[in-house]
Design a protein around this motif. Structure first.
Motif, PDB file in Angstrom:
ATOM      1  N   THR A  64       4.022  16.711   1.359  1.00 11.60           N
ATOM      2  CA  THR A  64       4.776  18.099   0.466  1.00 11.60           C
ATOM      3  C   THR A  64       4.356  17.710  -0.927  1.00 11.60           C
ATOM      4  OG1 THR A  64       6.632  17.637   0.314  1.00 11.60           O
ATOM      5  CG2 THR A  64       5.962  19.263   1.972  1.00 11.60           C
ATOM      6  N   VAL A  65       4.124  18.967  -1.889  1.00 15.19           N
ATOM      7  CA  VAL A  65       3.896  18.789  -2.910  1.00 15.19           C
ATOM      8  C   VAL A  65       5.316  18.483  -3.371  1.00 15.19           C
ATOM      9  CG1 VAL A  65       3.307  20.095  -5.132  1.00 15.19           C
ATOM     10  CG2 VAL A  65       1.958  20.622  -2.981  1.00 15.19           C
ATOM     11  N   GLU A  66       6.553  19.232  -2.413  1.00 15.83           N
ATOM     12  CA  GLU A  66       7.379  18.664  -3.758  1.00 15.83           C
ATOM     13  C   GLU A  66       8.131  17.242  -3.627  1.00 15.83           C
ATOM     14  OE1 GLU A  66       7.287  21.251  -1.871  1.00 15.83           O
ATOM     15  OE2 GLU A  66       6.619  22.823  -3.246  1.00 15.83           O
ATOM     16  N   GLY A  67       8.242  17.281  -2.119  1.00 19.32           N
ATOM     17  CA  GLY A  67       9.237  16.060  -1.402  1.00 19.32           C
ATOM     18  C   GLY A  67       7.708  14.813  -1.808  1.00 19.32           C
ATOM     19  N   GLY A  68       7.241  14.090  -1.984  1.00 23.06           N
ATOM     20  CA  GLY A  68       5.836  13.979  -1.309  1.00 23.06           C
ATOM     21  C   GLY A  68       4.920  13.020   0.298  1.00 23.06           C
ATOM     22  N   LEU A  89       0.494  -1.175   0.318  1.00 25.40           N
ATOM     23  CA  LEU A  89      -0.238  -0.105  -0.066  1.00 25.40           C
ATOM     24  C   LEU A  89       0.551   0.775  -0.096  1.00 25.40           C
ATOM     25  CD1 LEU A  89      -2.896   1.464   0.484  1.00 25.40           C
ATOM     26  CD2 LEU A  89      -2.394   0.834   2.712  1.00 25.40           C
ATOM     27  N   LYS A  90       1.940   1.401   0.751  1.00 24.08           N
ATOM     28  CA  LYS A  90       2.585   2.645   1.018  1.00 24.08           C
ATOM     29  C   LYS A  90       2.927   3.141  -0.100  1.00 24.08           C
ATOM     30  CE  LYS A  90       3.281   1.884   6.001  1.00 24.08           C
ATOM     31  NZ  LYS A  90       4.302   1.742   7.021  1.00 24.08           N
ATOM     32  N   ASP A  91       4.010   1.667  -0.975  1.00 23.30           N
ATOM     33  CA  ASP A  91       4.172   1.472  -2.496  1.00 23.30           C
ATOM     34  C   ASP A  91       3.763   2.123  -2.804  1.00 23.30           C
ATOM     35  OD1 ASP A  91       6.608   0.617  -1.938  1.00 23.30           O
ATOM     36  OD2 ASP A  91       6.452  -1.705  -1.478  1.00 23.30           O
ATOM     37  N   ARG A  92       2.383   2.325  -3.359  1.00 22.88           N
ATOM     38  CA  ARG A  92       1.966   2.058  -3.921  1.00 22.88           C
ATOM     39  C   ARG A  92       1.117   3.689  -4.013  1.00 22.88           C
ATOM     40  NH1 ARG A  92      -1.973  -0.395  -7.754  1.00 22.88           N
ATOM     41  NH2 ARG A  92      -2.825   0.760  -9.044  1.00 22.88           N
ATOM     42  N   ILE A  93       1.026   4.179  -2.638  1.00 23.79           N
ATOM     43  CA  ILE A  93       0.723   5.755  -2.205  1.00 23.79           C
ATOM     44  C   ILE A  93       2.118   6.072  -3.135  1.00 23.79           C
ATOM     45  CG2 ILE A  93       0.332   7.337  -0.471  1.00 23.79           C
ATOM     46  CD1 ILE A  93      -1.144   5.139   1.225  1.00 23.79           C
ATOM     47  N   GLU A 119      -6.421  -0.260  13.652  1.00 22.69           N
ATOM     48  CA  GLU A 119      -5.888  -0.095  12.731  1.00 22.69           C
ATOM     49  C   GLU A 119      -5.136   0.298  11.336  1.00 22.69           C
ATOM     50  OE1 GLU A 119      -3.237  -2.297  13.001  1.00 22.69           O
ATOM     51  OE2 GLU A 119      -4.076  -3.339  15.700  1.00 22.69           O
ATOM     52  N   SER A 120      -4.365   0.363  11.517  1.00 26.33           N
ATOM     53  CA  SER A 120      -3.846   1.621   9.755  1.00 26.33           C
ATOM     54  C   SER A 120      -3.516   0.899   9.106  1.00 26.33           C
ATOM     55  CB  SER A 120      -3.685   3.645  10.062  1.00 26.33           C
ATOM     56  OG  SER A 120      -5.389   3.798  10.818  1.00 26.33           O
ATOM     57  N   LEU A 121      -3.206   1.151   7.819  1.00 22.99           N
ATOM     58  CA  LEU A 121      -2.165   0.364   7.077  1.00 22.99           C
ATOM     59  C   LEU A 121      -1.258   1.328   6.128  1.00 22.99           C
ATOM     60  CD1 LEU A 121      -4.733  -1.971   5.002  1.00 22.99           C
ATOM     61  CD2 LEU A 121      -3.976  -2.231   7.365  1.00 22.99           C
ATOM     62  N   ALA A 122      -1.434   2.703   6.239  1.00 22.54           N
ATOM     63  CA  ALA A 122      -1.057   3.578   5.865  1.00 22.54           C
ATOM     64  C   ALA A 122      -0.356   5.046   6.973  1.00 22.54           C
ATOM     65  CB  ALA A 122      -0.313   4.024   4.984  1.00 22.54           C
ATOM     66  N   ILE A 123       0.063   4.579   7.651  1.00 27.10           N
ATOM     67  CA  ILE A 123      -0.202   6.306   8.649  1.00 27.10           C
ATOM     68  C   ILE A 123       0.440   7.136   7.720  1.00 27.10           C
ATOM     69  CG2 ILE A 123      -0.226   7.381  10.716  1.00 27.10           C
ATOM     70  CD1 ILE A 123      -0.056   5.059  12.239  1.00 27.10           C
ATOM     71  N   VAL A 124      -0.196   8.529   7.475  1.00 28.60           N
ATOM     72  CA  VAL A 124       1.036  10.001   6.830  1.00 28.60           C
ATOM     73  C   VAL A 124       1.875  10.491   7.938  1.00 28.60           C
ATOM     74  CG1 VAL A 124       0.818  11.683   4.968  1.00 28.60           C
ATOM     75  CG2 VAL A 124      -0.246   9.398   4.558  1.00 28.60           C
TER      76      VAL A 124
END
Lengths: 192, 192
Positions: free
Chosen positions: A183-187, A4-8, A174-179
């Protein structure tokens, strides 16, 4: 969840520093196979728990939640956002504030489908301020049912919703990806 | 599809002679396993057809359509009913009249997710007057994509929507249960 993280990272788009668009694979166009893997991940995380029902809210939560329901072999119930002609009879309802749309709407579940004996896993795609999830928790409590936990695909860890639900409401989340930040530049930077 | 017809007979409720409530297993509480079988049935019916995308409309169509997308191993796209902040950029859009709610709303798909090279199978839960399905067909045509067919779980055969789509619009329409007539006392009669 690494896939999931890779896909995000690959397909997510950060806009204006606080909006994370994932409509290429999660909430407009949807990758069914990714959702199946997400459902399998929830099955692992809630292994050994007795669950009788999956609860979500329309619209984009439904795709994930039905996969989870299939995995656990229990029915899915989705809360509706406005009362339609076709929900007759008694309902549980609570207001939810929407930051995305700047409005308040009611969420509704028929009393026929949430019972005191139910053990409920709540599923949703996004958690930011957590108002929708809090609304779903309120409905489960109104029914006198047990909340086994909540599974969220993407949590915005820099907004207070997740911690409030874990600490103040005492719900296993349970969150599968926690942001952690974006940022727009850094992702996107994930919390490890 | 016999399993579906049996389930409608068992759990469907006819109200006022023209409303068929199936919210015990199809559009409020949802039986995930039944939906899996429905998806497998569509796979059989559209065997040999090249399909690159499943298209549906929020909200209750999503649960069925994601199962179909998993079966065909292609992405699902769902049309949204109102433009939100989070759909930026260009969209295909068309108005749809709702008899249930007595209103007209716009349905919207991002141009990113419907392309001229797509071969689209449209999926929805209910077909009565057929306005929502016609709207989805309009979006696919606007994109210049090909409509392989449409799959509807329950068609109200006594309303003109299905025949219009088959005969006037020339779209292959596969309904898994066609209701010929229904009454509060006598229940549902299916077209064989």
């Amino acid at each position: 969840m690494q896939e999931l993280k890779d896909r995000i990272r690959k397909d997510g788009i950060v806009k204006d520093g606080s909006v994370l668009k994932v409509d290429k694979f999660l909430n407009h166009q949807i990758d069914a196979k990714l959702l199946k893997h997400i459902a399998e991940e929830y099955k692992r995380r809630f292994e050994g728990e007795e669950i009788t029902k999956i609860l979500t809210i329309e619209a984009s939560g439904i795709a994930i939640a039905i996969m989870v329901a299939l995995e656990f072999d229990v029915p899915l119930v989705f809360a509706k956002k406005n009362k339609t002609k076709n929900i007759a009879g008694s309902v549980y309802t609570t207001p939810v504030e929407s930051f995305t749309h700047g409005t308040t709407y009611d969420i509704i579940v028929s009393k026929d489908f949430l019972k005191p004996e139910d053990k409920v896993l709540i599923i949703d795609d996004f958690l930011a301020n957590g108002k929708a999830l809090q609304g779903l928790i309120t409905l489960v409590k109104a029914a006198g049912a047990e909340i086994v936990g909540a599974g969220v695909v993407i949590e915005k860890g820099f907004q207070p919703g997740g911690d409030f639900i874990r600490n103040e409401m005492g719900v296993r989340l349970e969150s599968l990806a926690i942001v952690e930040s974006m940022t727009v530049e850094g992702g996107v930077v994930f919390k490890e």
